[in-house]
Design a protein around this motif. Structure first.
Motif, short mmCIF file in Angstrom:
data_model
loop_
_atom_site.label_atom_id
_atom_site.label_comp_id
_atom_site.label_asym_id
_atom_site.label_seq_id
_atom_site.Cartn_x
_atom_site.Cartn_y
_atom_site.Cartn_z
N SER A 8 0.86 -1.18 0.00
CA SER A 8 0.00 0.00 0.00
C SER A 8 0.89 1.24 0.00
O SER A 8 1.86 1.30 0.75
N GLY A 9 0.53 2.21 -0.81
CA GLY A 9 1.31 3.44 -0.87
C GLY A 9 0.86 4.42 0.20
O GLY A 9 -0.25 4.94 0.17
N ILE A 28 -4.27 6.62 3.12
CA ILE A 28 -4.28 8.02 3.55
C ILE A 28 -4.10 8.06 5.07
O ILE A 28 -4.65 7.22 5.79
N TYR A 29 -3.34 9.07 5.55
CA TYR A 29 -3.03 9.09 6.98
C TYR A 29 -3.53 10.36 7.66
O TYR A 29 -4.16 11.23 7.06
N ASN A 30 -3.20 10.47 8.96
CA ASN A 30 -3.85 11.42 9.88
C ASN A 30 -3.73 12.89 9.49
O ASN A 30 -4.66 13.66 9.70
N SER A 31 -2.56 13.30 9.01
CA SER A 31 -2.32 14.72 8.81
C SER A 31 -2.69 15.22 7.42
O SER A 31 -2.41 16.38 7.09
N ALA A 61 -7.61 3.21 0.92
CA ALA A 61 -7.89 2.88 2.31
C ALA A 61 -7.25 3.95 3.18
O ALA A 61 -6.49 4.78 2.69
N GLY A 62 -7.55 3.91 4.47
CA GLY A 62 -6.83 4.85 5.31
C GLY A 62 -7.50 5.22 6.60
O GLY A 62 -8.62 4.80 6.91
N HIS A 63 -6.77 6.01 7.37
CA HIS A 63 -7.29 6.65 8.57
C HIS A 63 -8.26 7.75 8.15
O HIS A 63 -8.31 8.15 6.98
N VAL A 64 -8.97 8.25 9.11
CA VAL A 64 -9.78 9.45 8.91
C VAL A 64 -8.89 10.64 9.25
O VAL A 64 -8.43 10.76 10.39
N PRO A 65 -8.57 11.51 8.31
CA PRO A 65 -7.72 12.65 8.64
C PRO A 65 -8.31 13.49 9.77
O PRO A 65 -9.53 13.50 10.00
#
Length: 687
Positions: free
Chosen positions: A366-367, A406-409, A430-434
């Motif tokens: 995953s990128g 996608i990540y936090n910031s 996919a990812g965290h919720v910013p």
């Protein structure tokens, strides 16, 4: 050796204080202390980014130490005082502060009248050593390595008993030339091992500490930060050599057909267990399945003794390193979806796995895309604008990554463009919720999969403006017991996931560890294997993650775990697709991750089929992986028991075949200080 939790997944830290030159520290004269000029300030770096500092002040008979870093909005803070005897052994040691996830640290050690006494987060104990013994703190800055090294160098064989248990062993590796603000230096690299899974590689300038190095993390004397990348590469090569040597000792590449005889094959599509058969592998593919007593000329026959053959499992949330790669193979986890890493480091590891230099699972990458902020993580690609975020997607697409994370910031306003670009390149998102948005907004924007169950639940309990780039994204879970799960806001989120076909990667086991671990009590997720683990792992298994300050905190965290379990049950019943991932390295913890889903009504057979075939199909690899069928890649493992009756049977593995290579976990585990769980199967070599 000592469990170095400051090297774990998720290390990332905020920029640090000014560095002081080495000349500001006077050289102590007492035995056991550094006799050469030793720096007072060291820089902590992740992937080349400064994130914290280690500061040392020498006293007449010991040291005062300050250690702090922040990465991904979290990290440890420690203040230490250590007093040494004339042989450089700790006479007293105190450590105060907080661990990476906020658990308070108040550790003390004292050696008086031949008796060692200590108190740490696991409780209090004492011992009367038979000879010299070095106390290894449960929580300490990495400077303990230098203190131990100076004591071990005085030992004839470089070995010494460790307290609370195990044995420390120091090995000199080589001299290296380094250049920095304070001139050229010749430093010596060492490996210290004995109470944990692996050696730690560190550097000394004579008997003065110079730094520590791993492939992604380093602590270096201030003024020598420019050497970070090179020294991390040196550490990566040390690790690769070590694992290559282990691989040569434990891999069995028979260069002949291999028959696993008298086994019952778990059908991961139908979720059933068949009658006894034998499975024949030629090269790295399953060639045929025959009668249990069938035999052929020139075969190597492994006696399955009526046990169960299970397709290789998938950990769908990994951050892969060399140790976890090897231990995943021993645990039958033959495929891992890496959810974000130092891309250069992972490139090297993947190349070593593919070449057979080291053992490791098949990787689906995953990128990782993160926005720059004072709280950002330092993995993957950091971006400062929507244009840079879209370019990061394009870069990952060109390299063949199957999805972006996608990540936090990340700025929430950039997310639609990122998703559009990913989908245009046939990549999932996919990812965290910013921070400063919620799961509902990300589902509406087009996420294909949500990462971590807490990232969804936070949208139900946070107030507007609260910042989830900090530990709040974990500690706010204390609010969950007061949430009505039948409420409109909860049901609206689940409705949206069902309508849009959004999957969830809950990382259930890491939430169990966070919410249910307590100081002095064995964490429930490790009870089936902890007694076989090295001393440092056993201590860590009896330590809380979070700050459980009072009975109310205790009840709220336990209640939060129950609420998350109920949310997962609701998701499962409504058909929301769940993927099992650990964020804990996989191996033993993937067994626990899978086991936990019995809590939401899944049967052992359903879980096994889901953790193998369904994950292969989800990743588009079902033609080659996920089931034991002729023509497929030989990824499977052998267990003596029947996991469809007792899921715990998967925790006792006697053989693993990964990409056609045979491994016996009983031969692998001692290389990491782990006591084996089974015997090696009987083997008949008919070549």
């Amino acid at each position: 050796m000592q469990s170095i939790k400051w090297l774990g997944a998720g290390i990332a830290l905020a920029a640090l204080a000014a560095c002081q030159p080495a000349s500001e520290t006077s050289a102590p004269a007492e035995a056991g202390l550094a006799s050469m000029q030793e720096a007072s300030t060291f820089t902590v770096l992740v992937g080349g980014t400064p994130i914290g500092a280690l500061e040392i002040a020498a006293a007449d008979d010991g040291y005062a130490i300050d250690y702090e870093y922040r990465n991904n909005g979290r990290g440890p803070t420690m203040v230490e005082s250590v007093r040494l005897d004339e042989n450089g052994l700790p006479q007293s040691w105190t450590v105060e502060g907080a661990s990476t996830f906020g658990n308070p640290i108040d550790e003390s050690f004292e050696f008086v009248d031949g008796e060692a006494r200590w108190t740490d987060n696991t409780g209090s104990d004492q011992a009367v050593p038979a000879g010299d013994a070095f106390y290894v703190p449960e929580n300490a800055s990495p400077y303990w390595l230098a203190i131990a090294a100076r004591a071990l160098i005085e030992q004839e064989d470089g070995r010494m008993a460790a307290l609370p248990g195990g044995e420390l062993s120091l090995s000199e590796i080589e001299d290296l030339e380094v250049t920095g603000e304070h001139g050229d230096r010749t430093v010596t690299s060492y490996a210290l091992s004995g109470t944990g899974l692996n050696p730690t590689y560190f550097l000394m300038h004579g008997d003065a500490f110079f730094g520590i190095m791993t492939p992604g993390f380093a602590i270096l004397e201030a003024g020598y930060e420019s050497e970070d990348e090179r020294l991390r590469g040196v550490a990566a090569e040390y690790g690769a050599r070590r694992f290559e040597e282990i691989q040569q000792r434990v891999v069995h590449d028979y260069d002949a057909p291999v028959r696993i005889a008298n086994v019952r094959v778990f059908d991961s599509r139908d979720e059933t267990l068949g009658e006894p058969v034998s499975v024949v592998v030629v090269d790295n593919r399953i060639d045929r399945i025959e009668a249990a007593d069938a035999r052929g000329d020139g075969e190597v026959v492994i006696d399955g003794a009526g046990g169960t053959l299970v397709p290789g499992l998938f950990d769908m949330h990994g951050h892969m390193g060399e140790t976890s790669a090897f231990l995943n193979i021993a645990a039958g986890v033959t495929s891992v979806r890496d959810m974000g890493n130092n891309n250069d480091v992972l490139d090297g590891l993947e190349a070593n796995i593919q070449s057979g230099r080291v053992a490791g699972p098949r990787l689906f990458r995953s990128g990782f895309i993160e926005g720059r902020s004072p709280f950002n993580s330092n993995n993957g690609i950091l971006v400062s604008s929507e244009e840079e975020a879209v370019a990061a997607v394009q870069a990952y697409a060109e390299r063949g990554f199957h999805q972006v994370k996608i990540y936090n910031s990340m700025n929430p306003e950039w997310i639609p463009a990122v998703i559009a670009e990913a989908h245009a390149n046939n990549m999932r998102v996919a990812g965290h919720v910013p921070a400063f948005t919620n799961a509902d907004a990300m589902i509406a924007a087009g996420y294909d999969e949500m990462t971590h169950i807490n990232q969804i639940a936070l949208g139900w309990v946070l107030e507007e403006g609260e910042d989830t780039r900090t530990l709040l994204r974990l500690t706010a879970l204390r609010r969950l017991p007061g949430l009505d799960l039948s409420s409109d806001r909860v049901q609206a989120t689940l409705d949206a996931m069902v309508e849009r076909g959004v999957a969830i990667d809950p990382t259930y086991a890491i939430h169990e560890a966070l919410l249910l671990s307590r100081n002095g009590t064995l964490s429930p997720g490790v009870v089936d294997y902890v007694d076989n683990m090295p001393v440092s792992n056993q201590r860590g298994a009896r330590t809380a993650w979070a700050d459980i300050a009072n009975d109310e905190d205790d009840a709220n965290y336990r209640g939060a775990y129950d609420q998350l379990t109920e949310v997962l049950r609701m998701m499962h019943e409504r058909g929301i697709f769940i993927v099992p991932g650990t964020d804990l390295g996989g191996s033993f913890t993937l067994h626990r991750e899978l086991e936990l889903y019995q809590n939401i009504g899944m049967t052992p057979a359903e879980i096994l089929g889901w953790g193998s075939w369904q994950m292969a199909d989800y990743l588009g690899a079902g033609d080659d992986l996920g089931s034991i069928e002729p023509g497929k890649i030989a990824d499977f493992f052998l267990i003596p028991g029947d996991p469809t009756e007792d899921f715990k049977a998967i925790k006792t593995i006697s053989m693993v075949m990964a990409d056609g290579r045979v491994y016996f976990p009983t031969e692998i585990y001692p290389e990491f200080g782990i006591q084996p769980f089974t015997e090696v199967p009987n083997i008949m070599d008919g070549r």
